[in-house]
Design an enzyme around this catalytic site. Sequence first.
Site, PDB file in Angstrom:
ATOM      1  N   HIS A  97      -7.461   1.046  -6.450  1.00 38.75           N
ATOM      2  CA  HIS A  97      -7.752   0.169  -4.985  1.00 38.75           C
ATOM      3  C   HIS A  97      -8.436  -1.282  -5.560  1.00 38.75           C
ATOM      4  CE1 HIS A  97      -7.670  -1.229  -1.155  1.00 38.75           C
ATOM      5  NE2 HIS A  97      -8.723  -0.491  -0.686  1.00 38.75           N
ATOM      6  N   GLN A 152     -10.020  -3.909  -3.067  1.00 36.95           N
ATOM      7  CA  GLN A 152     -11.296  -3.496  -2.433  1.00 36.95           C
ATOM      8  C   GLN A 152     -12.346  -3.726  -3.439  1.00 36.95           C
ATOM      9  OE1 GLN A 152     -12.193  -1.673   0.520  1.00 36.95           O
ATOM     10  NE2 GLN A 152     -14.328  -2.417  -0.169  1.00 36.95           N
ATOM     11  N   ASP A 192     -17.358   7.414  -0.932  1.00 37.94           N
ATOM     12  CA  ASP A 192     -16.000   7.061  -0.265  1.00 37.94           C
ATOM     13  C   ASP A 192     -15.724   8.481   0.425  1.00 37.94           C
ATOM     14  OD1 ASP A 192     -13.606   6.483   0.696  1.00 37.94           O
ATOM     15  OD2 ASP A 192     -12.694   6.244  -1.023  1.00 37.94           O
ATOM     16  N   ARG A 242       0.907  -1.219   0.056  1.00 41.03           N
ATOM     17  CA  ARG A 242       0.057  -0.170  -0.210  1.00 41.03           C
ATOM     18  C   ARG A 242       0.914   1.128   0.128  1.00 41.03           C
ATOM     19  NH1 ARG A 242      -5.192   1.548   3.652  1.00 41.03           N
ATOM     20  NH2 ARG A 242      -6.141   0.240   2.001  1.00 41.03           N
ATOM     21  N   CYS A 251     -16.329   1.694   0.986  1.00 45.33           N
ATOM     22  CA  CYS A 251     -15.259   0.773   1.355  1.00 45.33           C
ATOM     23  C   CYS A 251     -14.684   0.928   2.644  1.00 45.33           C
ATOM     24  CB  CYS A 251     -13.836   1.139   0.700  1.00 45.33           C
ATOM     25  SG  CYS A 251     -13.465   2.816   0.571  1.00 45.33           S
TER      26      CYS A 251
HETATM   27  N1   CP Z   1     -11.063   0.026   2.860  1.00 44.94           N
HETATM   28  C1   CP Z   1      -9.663  -0.147   3.085  1.00 44.94           C
HETATM   29  O1   CP Z   1      -8.941  -0.422   2.243  1.00 44.94           O
HETATM   30  O2   CP Z   1      -9.727  -0.078   4.417  1.00 44.94           O
HETATM   31  P1   CP Z   1      -8.237   0.092   5.004  1.00 44.94           P
HETATM   32  O3   CP Z   1      -7.713   1.449   4.956  1.00 44.94           O
HETATM   33  O4   CP Z   1      -8.539  -0.138   6.395  1.00 44.94           O
HETATM   34  O5   CP Z   1      -7.318  -0.896   4.716  1.00 44.94           O
HETATM   35  N1  NVA Z   2      -9.967   6.757  -1.093  1.00 41.84           N
HETATM   36  C1  NVA Z   2      -9.548   6.465   0.291  1.00 41.84           C
HETATM   37  C2  NVA Z   2      -9.777   4.803   0.424  1.00 41.84           C
HETATM   38  C3  NVA Z   2      -9.281   4.307   1.777  1.00 41.84           C
HETATM   39  C4  NVA Z   2      -9.659   2.836   1.960  1.00 41.84           C
HETATM   40  C5  NVA Z   2      -8.094   6.848   0.422  1.00 41.84           C
HETATM   41  O1  NVA Z   2      -7.347   6.487  -0.528  1.00 41.84           O
HETATM   42  O2  NVA Z   2      -7.752   7.102   1.473  1.00 41.84           O
END
Ligand code: CP
Ligand code: NVA
Length: 306
Positions: free
Chosen positions: A135, A138, A223, A108, A262
């Site tokens: 993502h 997800q 989101d 990540r 998400c």
């Molecule tokens: N939805 C998601 O990716 O959650 P986290 O940021 O907690 O991993």
């Molecule tokens: N769009 C958000 C998703 C988190 C799971 C981010 O990138 O922070």
Amino acid sequence: MTRHFLDLSDAGPDGIAAMLADALDRKAARIGWPKGKADRDAPLAGHVLGMVFEKNSTRTRVSYDMAMRQLGGSSIVLDAGTTQLGRGESIADTARVLSGYCDAIMIRTDDHAKIEEMARYASVPVINGLTDASHPSQIMADLLTIIESGKPLPGLKLAWVGDGNNVLASIVEAAALMQFDVVAACPQGFMPAEIDLARGQGRVRVVAQASEAVAGADVVVTDSWISMGQEHAETKLAALAPYQVDEALMAQAKPDAVFLHCLPAHRGEEVTDGVIDGPQSLIWPEAANRLHAQKSILRWCFGQIG
Ligand code: CP
Ligand code: NVA
């Protein structure tokens, strides 16, 4: 050839369909079992997943760790801040080092180019656990949740309301691959990038009004308005204020429409308590499905399915 899961297109429609079928089967086969018990066939016994985090995570971290346990393997969490990555060791060198210890790498990070670099230098599968651009881990869980709700993907109408962000980019990619339509309501300045719209191959339409997006929708998705790494800008919050998913907006979707997010959610910003805790919300099954979806992504990467 090493299979990387950097975006949904790496698996293609057949790979995605195979992963979804596998997730449904495996989930059904272990109903009622303790979460830490390995699946009967333990298909990744002896395998180790290295998980690199340059951003915070709850769901991605725990679901991938539990996915490895249930598949008979294990995982190691590497928080960038406590590794040499955080002191400037290159992604390329990290990729080559981790390939010597781990059977796969999940990362990540912020810049999508970093996971591409990781994949270029790793000799083991690399999985996207979120970047600023997408993502896909997800969205595999979201597709699983939609199917479980009884809605076939082909021909489905999905409404996105809010920021044109990384999660939307993967939804748009999924739409083209799995033959459903997306109508995204986003304010000026926060619309999806052209490159993401192009991946939709004509399956996505961007509109200005939230009500236009949700009209007749089977699925409504939003989101957080401020993604990780972005400034908490008052101007962005103001631009997105008319895009809150509240009960009145949800009522304009189909009567049997479902709501997805998400998580983490910012209740009172992008969504009201009434919607996220309401009867149409599937956020808890969606979050739980991260585990089942991630197991199938791992199996796909190891060439066990698809
Ligand atoms: N939805 C998601 O990716 O959650 P986290 O940021 O907690 O991993
Ligand atoms: N769009 C958000 C998703 C988190 C799971 C981010 O990138 O922070």
